[in-house]
Design a protein around this motif. Structure first.
Motif, PDB file in Angstrom:
ATOM      1  N   ALA A 140      25.293 -64.671 -10.157  1.00 34.76           N
ATOM      2  CA  ALA A 140      25.359 -63.629 -10.804  1.00 34.76           C
ATOM      3  C   ALA A 140      26.456 -63.310 -11.380  1.00 34.76           C
ATOM      4  N   MET A 141      27.678 -64.005 -10.745  1.00 30.34           N
ATOM      5  CA  MET A 141      29.172 -63.840 -11.401  1.00 30.34           C
ATOM      6  C   MET A 141      29.305 -64.915 -12.149  1.00 30.34           C
ATOM      7  N   GLY A 142      28.336 -65.922 -12.182  1.00 27.45           N
ATOM      8  CA  GLY A 142      28.551 -67.188 -13.526  1.00 27.45           C
ATOM      9  C   GLY A 142      29.242 -68.249 -12.640  1.00 27.45           C
ATOM     10  N   ILE A 143      29.213 -68.083 -11.278  1.00 28.09           N
ATOM     11  CA  ILE A 143      29.679 -69.344 -10.736  1.00 28.09           C
ATOM     12  C   ILE A 143      28.717 -70.116  -9.906  1.00 28.09           C
ATOM     13  N   ARG A 144      28.350 -71.205 -10.355  1.00 25.49           N
ATOM     14  CA  ARG A 144      27.323 -72.213 -10.056  1.00 25.49           C
ATOM     15  C   ARG A 144      27.776 -73.639 -10.360  1.00 25.49           C
ATOM     16  N   PRO A 145      27.326 -74.581  -9.666  1.00 26.19           N
ATOM     17  CA  PRO A 145      27.618 -75.928  -9.826  1.00 26.19           C
ATOM     18  C   PRO A 145      27.471 -76.439 -11.444  1.00 26.19           C
ATOM     19  N   GLY A 146      28.904 -77.064 -11.644  1.00 25.31           N
ATOM     20  CA  GLY A 146      28.791 -77.670 -13.003  1.00 25.31           C
ATOM     21  C   GLY A 146      29.917 -76.679 -13.899  1.00 25.31           C
ATOM     22  N   VAL A 147      30.202 -75.456 -13.406  1.00 25.84           N
ATOM     23  CA  VAL A 147      30.836 -74.614 -14.106  1.00 25.84           C
ATOM     24  C   VAL A 147      32.360 -74.811 -14.015  1.00 25.84           C
ATOM     25  N   LYS A 148      33.151 -74.748 -15.054  1.00 22.40           N
ATOM     26  CA  LYS A 148      34.708 -74.850 -15.073  1.00 22.40           C
ATOM     27  C   LYS A 148      35.286 -73.662 -14.827  1.00 22.40           C
ATOM     28  N   ILE A 149      36.229 -73.516 -13.870  1.00 22.77           N
ATOM     29  CA  ILE A 149      36.938 -72.574 -13.221  1.00 22.77           C
ATOM     30  C   ILE A 149      38.484 -72.616 -13.409  1.00 22.77           C
ATOM     31  N   THR A 150      39.178 -71.444 -13.239  1.00 23.20           N
ATOM     32  CA  THR A 150      40.696 -71.505 -13.170  1.00 23.20           C
ATOM     33  C   THR A 150      40.943 -70.692 -12.261  1.00 23.20           C
ATOM     34  N   LYS A 151      41.712 -71.278 -11.011  1.00 25.94           N
ATOM     35  CA  LYS A 151      42.403 -70.243 -10.227  1.00 25.94           C
ATOM     36  C   LYS A 151      43.547 -69.719 -10.632  1.00 25.94           C
ATOM     37  N   ILE A 152      43.486 -68.184 -10.574  1.00 28.00           N
ATOM     38  CA  ILE A 152      44.565 -67.454 -11.257  1.00 28.00           C
ATOM     39  C   ILE A 152      45.694 -67.295 -10.020  1.00 28.00           C
ATOM     40  N   SER A 153      45.205 -66.654  -8.865  1.00 27.82           N
ATOM     41  CA  SER A 153      45.983 -66.507  -7.753  1.00 27.82           C
ATOM     42  C   SER A 153      45.432 -66.494  -6.442  1.00 27.82           C
ATOM     43  N   GLY A 154      45.895 -66.531  -5.510  1.00 25.90           N
ATOM     44  CA  GLY A 154      45.512 -66.445  -4.067  1.00 25.90           C
ATOM     45  C   GLY A 154      46.400 -65.879  -3.333  1.00 25.90           C
ATOM     46  N   GLN A 155      45.872 -64.679  -2.578  1.00 20.05           N
ATOM     47  CA  GLN A 155      46.983 -63.910  -1.553  1.00 20.05           C
ATOM     48  C   GLN A 155      47.175 -64.705  -0.410  1.00 20.05           C
ATOM     49  N   ILE A 156      48.436 -64.255   0.246  1.00 23.04           N
ATOM     50  CA  ILE A 156      48.868 -64.528   1.400  1.00 23.04           C
ATOM     51  C   ILE A 156      47.831 -64.018   2.484  1.00 23.04           C
ATOM     52  N   MET A 157      47.839 -64.620   3.655  1.00 27.57           N
ATOM     53  CA  MET A 157      47.007 -63.928   4.611  1.00 27.57           C
ATOM     54  C   MET A 157      45.857 -63.682   4.607  1.00 27.57           C
ATOM     55  N   ARG A 158      44.997 -64.805   3.930  1.00 26.23           N
ATOM     56  CA  ARG A 158      43.431 -64.826   3.662  1.00 26.23           C
ATOM     57  C   ARG A 158      43.220 -63.638   2.804  1.00 26.23           C
ATOM     58  N   GLY A 159      43.803 -63.244   1.873  1.00 31.93           N
ATOM     59  CA  GLY A 159      43.546 -62.455   0.890  1.00 31.93           C
ATOM     60  C   GLY A 159      42.682 -63.015  -0.334  1.00 31.93           C
ATOM     61  N   PRO A 160      42.225 -61.928  -1.023  1.00 31.50           N
ATOM     62  CA  PRO A 160      41.304 -62.418  -2.304  1.00 31.50           C
ATOM     63  C   PRO A 160      41.732 -63.545  -2.976  1.00 31.50           C
ATOM     64  N   VAL A 161      40.595 -64.323  -3.598  1.00 33.18           N
ATOM     65  CA  VAL A 161      41.242 -65.196  -4.780  1.00 33.18           C
ATOM     66  C   VAL A 161      40.559 -64.925  -6.081  1.00 33.18           C
ATOM     67  N   ILE A 162      41.646 -64.981  -6.740  1.00 34.57           N
ATOM     68  CA  ILE A 162      41.226 -64.275  -8.456  1.00 34.57           C
ATOM     69  C   ILE A 162      40.971 -65.767  -9.175  1.00 34.57           C
ATOM     70  N   ILE A 163      39.805 -65.908  -9.836  1.00 34.66           N
ATOM     71  CA  ILE A 163      39.584 -66.986 -10.623  1.00 34.66           C
ATOM     72  C   ILE A 163      39.001 -66.471 -12.031  1.00 34.66           C
ATOM     73  N   THR A 164      39.105 -67.465 -13.146  1.00 37.04           N
ATOM     74  CA  THR A 164      38.632 -67.236 -14.128  1.00 37.04           C
ATOM     75  C   THR A 164      37.391 -68.010 -14.585  1.00 37.04           C
ATOM     76  N   VAL A 165      36.327 -67.507 -14.715  1.00 34.95           N
ATOM     77  CA  VAL A 165      34.769 -68.016 -15.021  1.00 34.95           C
ATOM     78  C   VAL A 165      34.590 -67.553 -16.446  1.00 34.95           C
TER      79      VAL A 165
END
Length: 76
Positions: A32-57
């Protein structure tokens, strides 16, 4: 190069989703978020202490929890 978890990917790098390890519900949620095998993504940032990961799809930025992001395997 073997697939790595999204959480291990460096910020600012691009990758291709190879596999999502999860049940039907998790895969449907990612789909539903557009994340599926074969899709290209870019990791924008990841927070310390196991925080959320922000990506571009495509043209959309998505924030994913650390646990969910660790189930996405990408090829860099």
């Amino acid at each position: 190069m073997p697939p790595i978890p999204l959480t291990s990917m460096e910020s600012g790098t691009k990758g291709k989703v190879i596999e999502i390890q999860g049940g039907r519900g998790l895969c449907a949620r990612f789909n539903a978020m557009g994340i599926r095998p074969g899709v290209k993504i870019t990791k924008i940032s990841g927070q310390i202490m196991r925080g959320p990961v922000i990506i571009t799809v495509g043209a959309t930025q998505v924030a994913i929890g650390f646990g969910m992001a660790s189930r996405i395997f990408v090829e860099v």
